[in-house]
Design a protein around this motif. Structure first.
Motif, PDB file in Angstrom:
ATOM      1  N   ASP A   8       2.325   7.062  -0.892  1.00 54.34           N
ATOM      2  CA  ASP A   8       1.490   6.914  -1.819  1.00 54.34           C
ATOM      3  C   ASP A   8       3.184   5.484  -2.361  1.00 54.34           C
ATOM      4  OD1 ASP A   8      -0.235   9.060  -2.194  1.00 54.34           O
ATOM      5  OD2 ASP A   8       1.548  10.019  -3.609  1.00 54.34           O
ATOM      6  N   LEU A   9       3.261   4.778  -1.121  1.00 49.95           N
ATOM      7  CA  LEU A   9       3.252   3.174  -1.564  1.00 49.95           C
ATOM      8  C   LEU A   9       2.880   2.233  -2.449  1.00 49.95           C
ATOM      9  CD1 LEU A   9       6.386   2.461  -0.575  1.00 49.95           C
ATOM     10  CD2 LEU A   9       5.502   1.203   1.101  1.00 49.95           C
ATOM     11  N   ILE A  16      -1.249  -9.076  -8.499  1.00 51.91           N
ATOM     12  CA  ILE A  16      -1.727  -8.676  -7.173  1.00 51.91           C
ATOM     13  C   ILE A  16      -0.825  -7.698  -6.692  1.00 51.91           C
ATOM     14  CG2 ILE A  16      -2.481  -9.442  -5.005  1.00 51.91           C
ATOM     15  CD1 ILE A  16      -2.419 -12.012  -6.462  1.00 51.91           C
ATOM     16  N   GLN A  17      -1.797  -6.403  -6.023  1.00 50.81           N
ATOM     17  CA  GLN A  17      -1.579  -5.235  -5.908  1.00 50.81           C
ATOM     18  C   GLN A  17      -1.720  -5.106  -4.340  1.00 50.81           C
ATOM     19  OE1 GLN A  17      -3.053  -1.180  -6.827  1.00 50.81           O
ATOM     20  NE2 GLN A  17      -1.731  -0.289  -6.405  1.00 50.81           N
ATOM     21  N   ALA A  18      -0.888  -5.697  -2.904  1.00 52.74           N
ATOM     22  CA  ALA A  18      -0.210  -5.692  -1.807  1.00 52.74           C
ATOM     23  C   ALA A  18      -0.888  -4.405  -1.118  1.00 52.74           C
ATOM     24  CB  ALA A  18       0.428  -6.676  -1.317  1.00 52.74           C
ATOM     25  N   LEU A  19      -0.294  -3.284  -1.571  1.00 51.05           N
ATOM     26  CA  LEU A  19      -0.132  -1.209  -1.081  1.00 51.05           C
ATOM     27  C   LEU A  19      -0.949  -1.044  -1.584  1.00 51.05           C
ATOM     28  CD1 LEU A  19       2.886  -1.954   1.423  1.00 51.05           C
ATOM     29  CD2 LEU A  19       0.613  -2.884   2.188  1.00 51.05           C
ATOM     30  N   LYS A  20      -2.099  -0.159  -1.767  1.00 48.21           N
ATOM     31  CA  LYS A  20      -2.415   0.660  -3.066  1.00 48.21           C
ATOM     32  C   LYS A  20      -2.499   2.274  -2.479  1.00 48.21           C
ATOM     33  CE  LYS A  20      -5.617  -3.243  -2.956  1.00 48.21           C
ATOM     34  NZ  LYS A  20      -7.327  -3.501  -2.936  1.00 48.21           N
ATOM     35  N   GLY A  21      -0.477   2.330  -2.463  1.00 48.96           N
ATOM     36  CA  GLY A  21      -0.824   3.880  -2.816  1.00 48.96           C
ATOM     37  C   GLY A  21      -1.276   4.307  -0.863  1.00 48.96           C
ATOM     38  N   ILE A  22      -0.180   3.510  -0.514  1.00 50.31           N
ATOM     39  CA  ILE A  22      -0.940   4.152   1.780  1.00 50.31           C
ATOM     40  C   ILE A  22       0.760   4.962   1.561  1.00 50.31           C
ATOM     41  CG2 ILE A  22      -1.282   2.552   1.633  1.00 50.31           C
ATOM     42  CD1 ILE A  22       0.761   1.390   2.900  1.00 50.31           C
ATOM     43  N   SER A  23      -0.408   6.035   2.903  1.00 51.25           N
ATOM     44  CA  SER A  23       0.779   7.422   2.719  1.00 51.25           C
ATOM     45  C   SER A  23       0.983   7.189   4.512  1.00 51.25           C
ATOM     46  CB  SER A  23       0.249   8.742   2.698  1.00 51.25           C
ATOM     47  OG  SER A  23       0.561   8.638   0.988  1.00 51.25           O
ATOM     48  N   PHE A  24       0.971   7.561   5.358  1.00 50.22           N
ATOM     49  CA  PHE A  24       1.250   8.316   7.068  1.00 50.22           C
ATOM     50  C   PHE A  24       2.817   8.620   7.116  1.00 50.22           C
ATOM     51  CE2 PHE A  24       3.059   3.531   6.555  1.00 50.22           C
ATOM     52  CZ  PHE A  24       4.217   3.546   7.335  1.00 50.22           C
ATOM     53  N   GLU A  25       3.040   9.101   8.771  1.00 53.58           N
ATOM     54  CA  GLU A  25       4.165   9.012   8.943  1.00 53.58           C
ATOM     55  C   GLU A  25       4.174   8.416  10.656  1.00 53.58           C
ATOM     56  OE1 GLU A  25       4.769  13.437   7.813  1.00 53.58           O
ATOM     57  OE2 GLU A  25       3.603  13.966  10.267  1.00 53.58           O
ATOM     58  N   VAL A  26       5.092   8.565  10.981  1.00 47.50           N
ATOM     59  CA  VAL A  26       5.118   7.988  12.350  1.00 47.50           C
ATOM     60  C   VAL A  26       6.402   9.370  13.069  1.00 47.50           C
ATOM     61  CG1 VAL A  26       6.921   6.551  14.636  1.00 47.50           C
ATOM     62  CG2 VAL A  26       5.478   5.738  11.465  1.00 47.50           C
ATOM     63  N   ASN A  27       6.243  10.599  13.953  1.00 54.29           N
ATOM     64  CA  ASN A  27       7.084  11.112  14.441  1.00 54.29           C
ATOM     65  C   ASN A  27       7.888  10.954  15.854  1.00 54.29           C
ATOM     66  OD1 ASN A  27       5.531  13.092  12.450  1.00 54.29           O
ATOM     67  ND2 ASN A  27       3.767  13.663  14.690  1.00 54.29           N
ATOM     68  N   GLU A  28       9.639  11.561  15.475  1.00 54.42           N
ATOM     69  CA  GLU A  28      10.042  10.876  16.986  1.00 54.42           C
ATOM     70  C   GLU A  28       9.536  10.934  17.769  1.00 54.42           C
ATOM     71  OE1 GLU A  28      15.134  12.465  17.486  1.00 54.42           O
ATOM     72  OE2 GLU A  28      13.088  13.634  15.686  1.00 54.42           O
ATOM     73  N   GLY A  29       9.447   9.597  18.638  1.00 52.54           N
ATOM     74  CA  GLY A  29       8.873   9.579  20.406  1.00 52.54           C
ATOM     75  C   GLY A  29       8.346   8.976  19.952  1.00 52.54           C
ATOM     76  N   GLY A  57       5.825   2.327  -6.551  1.00 52.71           N
ATOM     77  CA  GLY A  57       5.696   3.458  -6.797  1.00 52.71           C
ATOM     78  C   GLY A  57       5.880   3.836  -5.016  1.00 52.71           C
ATOM     79  N   GLY A  58       5.220   5.298  -5.709  1.00 55.70           N
ATOM     80  CA  GLY A  58       5.802   5.690  -4.286  1.00 55.70           C
ATOM     81  C   GLY A  58       7.108   6.552  -2.792  1.00 55.70           C
ATOM     82  N   THR A  59       7.340   7.002  -1.981  1.00 53.60           N
ATOM     83  CA  THR A  59       9.088   7.168  -1.175  1.00 53.60           C
ATOM     84  C   THR A  59       8.656   6.654  -0.131  1.00 53.60           C
ATOM     85  OG1 THR A  59       7.919   9.050  -1.328  1.00 53.60           O
ATOM     86  CG2 THR A  59       8.507   8.518  -3.227  1.00 53.60           C
ATOM     87  N   GLY A 213      -4.864  -3.642   1.338  1.00 52.79           N
ATOM     88  CA  GLY A 213      -3.691  -2.724   0.959  1.00 52.79           C
ATOM     89  C   GLY A 213      -4.442  -0.593   1.643  1.00 52.79           C
ATOM     90  N   ASN A 214      -4.944  -0.903   1.482  1.00 46.58           N
ATOM     91  CA  ASN A 214      -5.455   0.608   1.712  1.00 46.58           C
ATOM     92  C   ASN A 214      -5.732   1.245   3.275  1.00 46.58           C
ATOM     93  OD1 ASN A 214      -6.351   1.254  -0.939  1.00 46.58           O
ATOM     94  ND2 ASN A 214      -7.635  -0.064  -0.441  1.00 46.58           N
ATOM     95  N   ILE A 215      -5.373   2.084   3.750  1.00 46.90           N
ATOM     96  CA  ILE A 215      -5.073   2.684   4.785  1.00 46.90           C
ATOM     97  C   ILE A 215      -6.892   3.703   5.058  1.00 46.90           C
ATOM     98  CG2 ILE A 215      -4.822   4.923   6.448  1.00 46.90           C
ATOM     99  CD1 ILE A 215      -2.447   4.686   6.205  1.00 46.90           C
ATOM    100  N   VAL A 216      -7.659   3.430   5.891  1.00 43.23           N
ATOM    101  CA  VAL A 216      -9.201   3.565   5.902  1.00 43.23           C
ATOM    102  C   VAL A 216      -9.324   4.191   7.076  1.00 43.23           C
ATOM    103  CG1 VAL A 216      -9.822   1.752   4.508  1.00 43.23           C
ATOM    104  CG2 VAL A 216      -9.886   1.094   7.156  1.00 43.23           C
ATOM    105  N   LEU A 217      -8.567   4.598   8.078  1.00 44.72           N
ATOM    106  CA  LEU A 217      -8.542   5.338   9.175  1.00 44.72           C
ATOM    107  C   LEU A 217      -7.412   5.392  10.286  1.00 44.72           C
ATOM    108  CD1 LEU A 217     -11.610   3.532  11.183  1.00 44.72           C
ATOM    109  CD2 LEU A 217     -11.853   5.576  10.426  1.00 44.72           C
TER     110      LEU A 217
END
Length: 237
Positions: A8-9, A16-29, A57-59, A213-217
């Motif tokens: 939720d970043l 101007i809102q550049a990032l609108k609550g994006i969420s994603f992760e990167v796994n080790e390797g 906002g977000g973590t 600013g959104n993850i769409v795919l």
């Protein structure tokens, strides 16, 4: 296991809102790519993760620790580093001195010397130009130097912002080969921001598409390469 978790970043530049609550992760390797048009929020995402731009906002969690409001230099000490867009090498310093700047978190002097020699094996041209002032290097050589400098801190996670920008096709192939077969193969997790969508998706375990600013795919690199939306927007299909 996720080495990087973004949840939720939100980032603003003034109103101007550049990032609108994006969420994603990167796994080790993994190699994970963020693709998107100019202004989509890719670089802002990287800079916010690194603590260079404050979030509203977000973590952000790295290796299990909340780094949302952690200063950049402490994040580097924890094992994350970034190769910024435009290389940003120290123009007045030599190749060797630039590499030493990347090792400021390291205490073992003999280990640092060994690391420098290792970088020269990855990038033989840097070894040949070790005493040359970085500002006189070609664009491709400066990109190699920026990548080598980042690797001097032994990162668990390496973030690369537009590594192929301005490079010849031959050098682009070389840079991508090093990302996959040298850095990632040795155990470094990669988060890649790249406008060359075809190249980046081809080497990615997973990828995310950013728009306004959104993850769409999201999906595997192969899935997104086969997506009609992605083909039309980013692959010239």
């Amino acid at each position: 296991m996720a080495i990087l978790e973004v949840k939720d970043l939100n980032v603003y530049y003034g109103v101007i809102q550049a990032l609108k609550g994006i969420s994603f992760e990167v796994n080790e390797g993994e190699i994970v790519t963020l693709i998107g048009a100019n202004g989509a929020g890719k670089t802002t995402t990287m800079q916010s993760i690194m603590g260079l731009i404050p979030s509203q906002g977000g973590t952000v969690k790295f290796d299990g620790s909340d780094i949302t409001h952690t200063p950049c230099h402490k994040i580097v000490h924890m094992g994350m580093t970034q190769v910024p867009e435009g290389r940003r090498v120290f123009q007045e310093l030599t190749v060797y001195e630039n590499l030493l700047m990347g090792a400021y978190t390291q205490k073992d002097k003999s280990g640092i010397k060994q690391n420098v020699e290792e970088i020269y094996t990855y990038f033989p041209r840097l070894g040949e130009r070790r005493n040359q002032v970085a500002g006189t290097l070609s664009g491709g050589e400066q990109q190699m130097l920026a990548m080598g400098r980042a690797m001097m801190s032994h990162p668990k996670l390496l973030m690369l912002d537009e590594p192929s920008m301005g490079l010849s096709p031959l050098l682009v192939d070389e840079v991508f080969d090093i990302i996959v077969n040298t850095f990632n193969k040795a155990g470094t997790t990669i988060l890649l921001v790249e406008q060359n969508a075809g190249k980046s998706l081809a080497i990615s375990d997973r990828a995310y598409v950013l728009e306004n600013g959104n993850i769409v795919l999201s999906g595997t690199g192969k899935e997104l390469m086969q997506s009609e939306e992605v083909k039309k927007a980013y692959l010239g299909g």
